[in-house]
Design a protein around this motif. Structure first.
Motif, PDB file in Angstrom:
ATOM      1  N   ASN A  71       0.833  -1.202   0.000  1.00  0.00           N
ATOM      2  CA  ASN A  71       0.000   0.000   0.000  1.00  0.00           C
ATOM      3  C   ASN A  71       0.863   1.246   0.000  1.00  0.00           C
ATOM      4  N   VAL A  72       0.606   2.111  -0.926  1.00  0.00           N
ATOM      5  CA  VAL A  72       1.291   3.404  -0.932  1.00  0.00           C
ATOM      6  C   VAL A  72       0.234   4.463  -0.672  1.00  0.00           C
ATOM      7  N   SER A  73       0.445   5.279   0.338  1.00  0.00           N
ATOM      8  CA  SER A  73      -0.565   6.309   0.580  1.00  0.00           C
ATOM      9  C   SER A  73      -0.222   7.550  -0.219  1.00  0.00           C
ATOM     10  N   ILE A  74      -1.235   8.138  -0.801  1.00  0.00           N
ATOM     11  CA  ILE A  74      -1.070   9.345  -1.615  1.00  0.00           C
ATOM     12  C   ILE A  74      -1.615  10.517  -0.804  1.00  0.00           C
ATOM     13  N   ARG A  75      -0.713  11.461  -0.548  1.00  0.00           N
ATOM     14  CA  ARG A  75      -1.089  12.656   0.200  1.00  0.00           C
ATOM     15  C   ARG A  75      -1.481  13.740  -0.807  1.00  0.00           C
ATOM     16  N   THR A  76      -2.438  14.585  -0.441  1.00  0.00           N
ATOM     17  CA  THR A  76      -2.747  15.721  -1.311  1.00  0.00           C
ATOM     18  C   THR A  76      -2.462  17.011  -0.554  1.00  0.00           C
ATOM     19  N   GLY A  77      -2.222  18.067  -1.307  1.00  0.00           N
ATOM     20  CA  GLY A  77      -1.939  19.350  -0.676  1.00  0.00           C
ATOM     21  C   GLY A  77      -2.185  20.474  -1.652  1.00  0.00           C
ATOM     22  N   GLN A  78      -2.064  21.694  -1.157  1.00  0.00           N
ATOM     23  CA  GLN A  78      -2.233  22.855  -2.022  1.00  0.00           C
ATOM     24  C   GLN A  78      -1.206  23.911  -1.652  1.00  0.00           C
ATOM     25  N   LEU A  79      -0.448  24.344  -2.664  1.00  0.00           N
ATOM     26  CA  LEU A  79       0.522  25.413  -2.437  1.00  0.00           C
ATOM     27  C   LEU A  79      -0.179  26.747  -2.609  1.00  0.00           C
ATOM     28  N   PRO A  80       0.000  27.678  -1.665  1.00  0.00           N
ATOM     29  CA  PRO A  80      -0.592  29.003  -1.839  1.00  0.00           C
ATOM     30  C   PRO A  80       0.126  29.767  -2.959  1.00  0.00           C
ATOM     31  N   GLY A  81      -0.474  30.836  -3.438  1.00  0.00           N
ATOM     32  CA  GLY A  81       0.143  31.638  -4.496  1.00  0.00           C
ATOM     33  C   GLY A  81      -0.867  31.953  -5.572  1.00  0.00           C
ATOM     34  N   ASP A  82      -0.399  32.623  -6.632  1.00  0.00           N
ATOM     35  CA  ASP A  82      -1.304  32.950  -7.752  1.00  0.00           C
ATOM     36  C   ASP A  82      -0.859  32.195  -8.987  1.00  0.00           C
ATOM     37  N   PRO A  83      -1.573  31.146  -9.373  1.00  0.00           N
ATOM     38  CA  PRO A  83      -2.718  30.574  -8.656  1.00  0.00           C
ATOM     39  C   PRO A  83      -2.242  29.563  -7.617  1.00  0.00           C
ATOM     40  N   PRO A  84      -3.112  29.213  -6.646  1.00  0.00           N
ATOM     41  CA  PRO A  84      -2.768  28.104  -5.752  1.00  0.00           C
ATOM     42  C   PRO A  84      -2.656  26.822  -6.574  1.00  0.00           C
ATOM     43  N   LEU A  85      -1.754  25.936  -6.173  1.00  0.00           N
ATOM     44  CA  LEU A  85      -1.518  24.717  -6.959  1.00  0.00           C
ATOM     45  C   LEU A  85      -1.843  23.478  -6.127  1.00  0.00           C
ATOM     46  N   PHE A  86      -2.785  22.698  -6.632  1.00  0.00           N
ATOM     47  CA  PHE A  86      -3.144  21.438  -5.969  1.00  0.00           C
ATOM     48  C   PHE A  86      -2.184  20.352  -6.437  1.00  0.00           C
ATOM     49  N   PHE A  87      -1.784  19.485  -5.506  1.00  0.00           N
ATOM     50  CA  PHE A  87      -0.882  18.395  -5.920  1.00  0.00           C
ATOM     51  C   PHE A  87      -1.139  17.126  -5.118  1.00  0.00           C
ATOM     52  N   ARG A  88      -0.646  16.027  -5.669  1.00  0.00           N
ATOM     53  CA  ARG A  88      -0.654  14.717  -4.994  1.00  0.00           C
ATOM     54  C   ARG A  88       0.784  14.271  -4.844  1.00  0.00           C
ATOM     55  N   GLU A  89       1.061  13.593  -3.734  1.00  0.00           N
ATOM     56  CA  GLU A  89       2.433  13.173  -3.470  1.00  0.00           C
ATOM     57  C   GLU A  89       2.463  11.741  -2.954  1.00  0.00           C
ATOM     58  N   ALA A  90       3.390  10.954  -3.494  1.00  0.00           N
ATOM     59  CA  ALA A  90       3.646   9.609  -2.956  1.00  0.00           C
ATOM     60  C   ALA A  90       5.112   9.554  -2.560  1.00  0.00           C
ATOM     61  N   LEU A  91       5.368   9.201  -1.302  1.00  0.00           N
ATOM     62  CA  LEU A  91       6.743   9.137  -0.809  1.00  0.00           C
ATOM     63  C   LEU A  91       7.296   7.729  -1.009  1.00  0.00           C
ATOM     64  N   PRO A  92       8.614   7.657  -1.254  1.00  0.00           N
ATOM     65  CA  PRO A  92       9.199   6.351  -1.529  1.00  0.00           C
ATOM     66  C   PRO A  92       9.209   5.441  -0.301  1.00  0.00           C
ATOM     67  N   VAL A  93       8.964   4.176  -0.534  1.00  0.00           N
ATOM     68  CA  VAL A  93       8.954   3.183   0.545  1.00  0.00           C
ATOM     69  C   VAL A  93       9.794   1.979   0.142  1.00  0.00           C
ATOM     70  N   ASP A  94      10.286   1.248   1.151  1.00  0.00           N
ATOM     71  CA  ASP A  94      11.027   0.019   0.852  1.00  0.00           C
ATOM     72  C   ASP A  94      10.055  -1.157   0.760  1.00  0.00           C
ATOM     73  N   ALA A  95      10.613  -2.360   0.604  1.00  0.00           N
ATOM     74  CA  ALA A  95       9.770  -3.535   0.358  1.00  0.00           C
ATOM     75  C   ALA A  95       8.819  -3.807   1.524  1.00  0.00           C
ATOM     76  N   ALA A  96       9.176  -3.309   2.706  1.00  0.00           N
ATOM     77  CA  ALA A  96       8.308  -3.542   3.860  1.00  0.00           C
ATOM     78  C   ALA A  96       7.330  -2.390   4.076  1.00  0.00           C
TER      79      ALA A  96
END
Ligand code: NAG
Ligand code: NAG
Length: 268
Positions: free
Chosen positions: A56-81
């Protein structure tokens, strides 16, 4: 009488065990036939199957402030465990006109990258998905600045930029101006490749994987012709695939993507 019944029970058990073995053996044999990831990396297998994320890889979402604000999704690297590890590289995923950052989550690209040791950052470009449109994006320089802001805000220092179709409006000017910041570039039939000179292409050292669908005779063929002027490039042509070739041939696309990334120098 008792003795006979016991014999029958034993006989039944033996038959059951035989049947189970018979059913299980083919899958056990198949399992052990799978080539190791190492063998794939070293190119020992002619047609290795793409690595399939099993955790299972969890996908985080976020939004950077600014003009325009930017929505993004992030998956962080994980090992086999499934434990979080430091990223080998940071892959910034843009998207085409009919798509958003969600496309890369749904296609499994983000999870695949994370389980192979890469940080995946997918952005909704302004006016798409959950990022509002902005008047402040009139010029190439505006769009270069937007990508720079995205990468700087999220601490991206070893970026590989993946850019399909419409997102070429952002990635190609960025490549031309800031190629030293890119550890790798993965254009997928992007727009905007024809306004540059051979000399401008030849000055760029960024390792590049040119991806396109064999059936994409319009933008795919045109962008390939221009991008072939880059000195350090390889080509992934997906047979039977149209313009959005990663949607048509996700297995082959993912395989080529992971292979290319493994050739890049890691440096975060
Ligand atoms: C994966 O995550 C889902 C939802 O968080 C959970 O229900 C499921 O048990 C997890 N699977 C594994 C193999 O960890
Ligand atoms: C070309 O790119 C590859 C990665 O695909 C890299 O390993 C190699 O060092 C690059 N070659 C040059 C001359 O920069």
């Amino acid at each position: 009488m008792n003795f006979l019944r016991n014999r029958l029970v034993v006989l039944g058990l033996v038959l059951l065990a035989t049947l189970l073995l018979y059913l299980l053996l083919p899958s056990i044999r198949q399992g052990s036939m799978e080539p190791s990831l190492e063998a794939q990396r070293m190119g020992l297998m002619a047609t290795p199957p793409p690595p399939i994320p099993t955790i299972n890889v969890s996908i985080r979402t976020g939004q950077l402030p600014g003009d325009p604000p930017l929505f993004f999704r992030e998956a962080l690297p994980v090992d086999a465990a499934g434990r979080q590890i430091l990223p080998r590289l940071q892959v910034v995923l843009l998207h085409g006109q009919a798509f958003t950052s969600k496309t890369w989550e749904e296609l499994g690209t983000m999870a695949l990258l994370a389980t192979n040791g890469y940080q995946a950052l997918a952005m909704d470009l302004p006016g798409y998905g959950k990022s509002p449109n902005s008047e402040a994006l009139k010029t190439d320089q505006n769009r270069v600045d937007l990508l720079s802001r995205f990468m700087e805000s999220l601490g991206v220092r070893a970026a590989v930029l993946l850019s399909p179709s419409m997102s070429g409006h952002y990635s190609i000017p960025f490549l031309m101006k800031n190629s030293a910041q890119l550890h790798g570039f993965i254009p997928i039939a992007p727009v905007g490749t024809k306004s540059y000179s051979p000399q401008q292409y030849q000055n760029i050292q960024t390792p590049t994987l040119i991806v396109f669908g064999a059936l994409d005779t319009n933008m795919g063929a045109q962008s390939q012709k221009n991008l072939l002027q880059l000195p350090n490039r390889s080509v992934l042509k997906l047979e039977g695939a149209r313009h959005a070739c990663y949607m048509d041939k996700p297995r082959e696309f993912h395989q080529g993507l992971i292979e290319f990334l493994s050739t890049l120098k890691r440096d975060v």
